[in-house]
Scaffold this active site. Structure first.
Site, PDB file in Angstrom:
ATOM      1  CE1 TYR A  66      -3.055  -2.789  -0.149  1.00 40.75           C
ATOM      2  CE2 TYR A  66      -3.034  -2.486   2.754  1.00 40.75           C
ATOM      3  CZ  TYR A  66      -3.288  -3.060   1.955  1.00 40.75           C
ATOM      4  OH  TYR A  66      -4.409  -4.781   1.953  1.00 40.75           O
ATOM      5  CG  HIS A  89      -0.606  -8.680  -0.281  1.00 48.01           C
ATOM      6  ND1 HIS A  89      -0.410  -7.061   0.256  1.00 48.01           N
ATOM      7  CD2 HIS A  89      -1.539  -8.899   0.063  1.00 48.01           C
ATOM      8  CE1 HIS A  89      -1.253  -6.757  -0.640  1.00 48.01           C
ATOM      9  NE2 HIS A  89      -2.344  -7.009  -0.351  1.00 48.01           N
TER      10      HIS A  89
END
Length: 328
Positions: free
Chosen positions: A54, A139
C-alpha cells in the site's frame, strides 16, 4: 470480539483497512492521514490492517505514527509479506502507481521465500515502529495477481517449500500470533489448506452483498479450523457510492446487472430504514467462519460513519428479505 479458532486469539469484528491512507485513488496529506487514524482511535477502532504494497510502504509509515498514542496491547495489528520494496531511483512505478497516488519511490519485488518473508517482516516492524505483529498475511499469491502462469506456480511452490517455514518460526518465537494468506480469490486459499496450516485467511472482494456463493470454501475452512477475515465489504465502494454508474466495481466499471442488483438492495434497506453500508458491513459476520470485516477509511467522516454502521441495529426481517434475493 470474535476468536481465531486455531490460536484462541480474539479480534474486533471491524478492521481499519489502511490502504486508503496510502493515497489509494485519492491524495491525502500526512496531516489528513493522521487525522483519520486519530478519529478511528477516538471512536473505538482497535484492529488495523496494512501492507508494504500500500503506497510502497506509505501506509505502514503513516499508520505506525498514528498508533503511537496507543499502548501496544490495546490494539490488533496485521500486515503482509510477499513483496519486498527496492529503491526506484528515477524509474517510473512498475506496479501500482495508477492506484496509489504519489506513493513512496520503491518498486515491489515478489518474494515468498523464507529469507524474503523474514526480511519483509523486519522491514514492516521498522516502518510501523512496533515490537511485533499480531497477524501476518501472505499477500496476493495466486492467479488473480500473477495469472495462470509458470511464475504464479513458482511463487506458490517457493511459499510451500520455504516461505511457510518462516511464518511458523515467527509464530513459534512469539514475533507473530497467527499467520494466513490474503487474496482476491478463494481457489488459491483452498490450495493453501492442502499444503500448509494457516490460522486465518483474508478474502477480499469475494464475499459481500453482491457475491455470496462460496459455501464450498467456507466448509473447507471450517473443516481445517481456519478463520476468515473479509475485506472490501462495499465491493470496491460501489455499494455505498452515491453515483453507481461512475463508481468502481472490481477496480473497473460495473456491469448493468450489478447496478440492477444494487437497486434492489438499496430499496430493501430504505424500506427498513437501514443504511446500506450497515448491511454491507454486517452481512459477512453472519457467517460462522468470519471473525472480522475490513473496510477502507479515507476520511475522518468515514472513520465515524463506518464504525456507526458496524454497530447499527439491523432488524431480522431485512436479512430475511435479502435472503429472498439470494443474498444469504
Amino acid at each position: 470480539m470474535n476468536t481465531i479458532k486455531s490460536v484462541d486469539i480474539t479480534v474486533p469484528s471491524l478492521t481499519f483497512g489502511a490502504a486508503s491512507i496510502a493515497n489509494l485513488f485519492k491524495m491525502l496529506s500526512n496531516a489528513e492521514a493522521m487525522a483519520i487514524v486519530d478519529k478511528a482511535i477516538q471512536v473505538g477502532w482497535r484492529y488495523f490492517d496494512t501492507a508494504p504494497h500500500y503506497g510502497s510502504g506509505l501506509s505502514e509509515l503513516r499508520l505506525g505514527l498514528g498508533l503511537r498514542g496507543l499502548e501496544r496491547s490495546e490494539y490488533v495489528l496485521s500486515t503482509k509479506v510477499g513483496r519486498l520494496l527496492q529503491s526506484r531511483k528515477q524509474q517510473p512505478g512498475l506496479e501500482a502507481g495508477e492506484f496509489f497516488l504519489d506513493e513512496n519511490p520503491f518498486n515491489r519485488l515478489a518474494d515468498y521465500s523464507y529469507s524474503g518473508i523474514m526480511r519483509s517482516y523486519e522491514d514492516s516492524i521498522q516502518r510501523l515502529g512496533t515490537r511485533y505483529i499480531d497477524i501476518l498475511y501472505v499477500h496476493d499469491i495466486g492467479t488473480y495477481t500473477y495469472g495462470q502462469t509458470a511464475l504464479e506456480r513458482q511463487h506458490f511452490k517457493v511459499f510451500c517449500e520455504s516461505g511457510q517455514k518462516a511464518l511458523e518460526e515467527l509464530k513459534r518465537n512469539g514475533d507473530i500470533k497467527a499467520w494466513g494468506v490474503g487474496a482476491n480469490e478463494e481457489a488459491i486459499l483452498m490450495e493453501v489448506m492442502d499444503n500448509a496450516e494457516p490460522d486465518i485467511f483474508m478474502l477480499a472482494n469475494r464475499y459481500n452483498l453482491l457475491e455470496t456463493d462460496h459455501q464450498t470454501f467456507f466448509d473447507k475452512c471450517d473443516e481445517h479450523g481456519v478463520s476468515v477475515a473479509i475485506a472490501a465489504p462495499f465491493a470496491t465502494g460501489i455499494l455505498v457510492a452515491k453515483d453507481k454508474s461512475t463508481s468502481r466495481y472490481e477496480y473497473g466499471s460495473a456491469p448493468t446487472e450489478v447496478i440492477e442488483k444494487i437497486k434492489h438492495i438499496d430499496s430493501l434497506c430504505e424500506k427498513h430504514n437501514v443504511p446500506v453500508g450497515a448491511a454491507a458491513l454486517q452481512f459477512p459476520l453472519r457467517n460462522k467462519s468470519v471473525v472480522t470485516v475490513t473496510c477502507g477509511v479515507q476520511s475522518v467522516e468515514q472513520a465515524l460513519t463506518n464504525y456507526e454502521w458496524a454497530n447499527y441495529e439491523i432488524p431480522s426481517v431485512l436479512w430475511d428479505e435479502l435472503a429472498n434475493l439470494g443474498i444469504k
